[in-house]
Enzyme design. Sequence first.
Site: not given
Length: 506
Positions: A10, A99, A104, A106, A160, A242, A244
Amino acid sequence: MSVRRVMGIETEYGISVPGAPSANPMVLSGDVVTTYAAARGIRRARASWDYADEAPLRDARGFDMGRGTAHPSQLTDEWADDPTMANVVLTNGARLYVDHAHPEYSSPEVTTPRDAIRWDRAGELIMREAVARLASLPPGVNLYKNNTDGKGQSYGTHENYLMSRRTPFLDIVKHLTPFFVVRQILCGAGRVGIGVDSRTNGFQLAQRSDFFETEVGLETTLKRPIINTRDEPHATADLYRRLHVIIGDANHFDVANLLKLGTTSLVLGMIEDGWLQRDLTLQQPVATLQRISHDPTLRARVTLASGQELTGLDLLEVYRDEAQAWLDARHGGALDPDTAEVMHWWGTTLDRLRRDPMEARGEVEWVAKLGLLEGYRSRDALGWGDPRLKAVDIQWSDVRAERGLAHRLAATGRMTRLVDEAAAAEAMTRAPGDTRAWFRGALLERFPDEVVAASWDSVIVEVAGQRQLQRIPLMEPLKGTRDQVGDLVESSTSIGELLTRLSAPA
């Protein structure tokens, strides 16, 4: 036991209006999203984001941060973050939204580093199209795939990775922190200026390194940690976490992007398997992160907790050797093509960097940028504080093909391409076929008027004749693929028929 896992990227894009420094970036970012969505026939009232399952304050260390103590930038589950209401889901399975005053993109979920490159590049093309469509309208917005404005502000490129919930989080912190400190040698995007506000003259490997302040934490915009603890799996929580990752740069170079995703996936595989036994814990990880970034000669040393000193290249080679031994033990040397590709470039790139960093200028982004900047410096006798070099740095990341210096390098064959432009262009509208992203994108393409909202783990639809909206859960990222449900989706004449057929006994 390979490089393959569910992953994605992202990216927040830098935004500016030449000659209008006071322009509102949130409103302009909203214009980017809505202009592209309108051009692609996406109605703002439909295909919006579903926040029901978002939990941005859940911490992997076993607690939730209180909303009253969280910085507003952490409350990504609230519409208030985007008063423009610019938040849409695309037919390629991606999310396009505003964002923190940046547009953004993703990417959809993919299963290989090469596919991650492909759908990340699709995001670049989407942003380029939005800029082109806005070009005829004042005030003339432009976008940059970078991570800092050079004046003290940084914005993220996050990765991610889906992992097993069984893996102790402390093991992730222990083994991943040293790797992240030196990974920038392979995938840093390069930056003119030292320090968060670029006040000190010089060049460094990575755009983000100076903005990190701590080793472990939940924040993403303040007190940025090397290891982010957000525990928001977007999948069956008992089975998956997940990871991040907020420490990477936005990459234009395919090999750098491949290595960013691929080497990390392999290190995570070793951690999940309990393979890594050597303690590579660093003394002062944050300071070392910045010291490595500030040294393009690659001579800067890291000090392990044991007192042993290594260069960053040495430590990367330790991880690569461990990965090779692990793969040999688990597969006997018979690697799938995706894993073999990552291991090839990992070894080849390290060898080139060790001989002479400039040998890797076709693969490592910071090396290519440094070579270009040194050409300007030599030709015009420029010091590192010259504003013309900072302008070149910004122009490097311009999304426009005719203006962005990285794009111009690619056009002249001075960048090693792994994904061609046609494949990236196709990915603007087509979702990956081997994850749930295919189902999400297929519903948006085939039944656009019935899809009310979506998230990573569900799609909400409106069925004719039914008073209540229907939520279709997608908690397993590897279900809902083209092979599994493609025939059902493509042969159904209505969303109601599709739901009936999906719920029928097998």
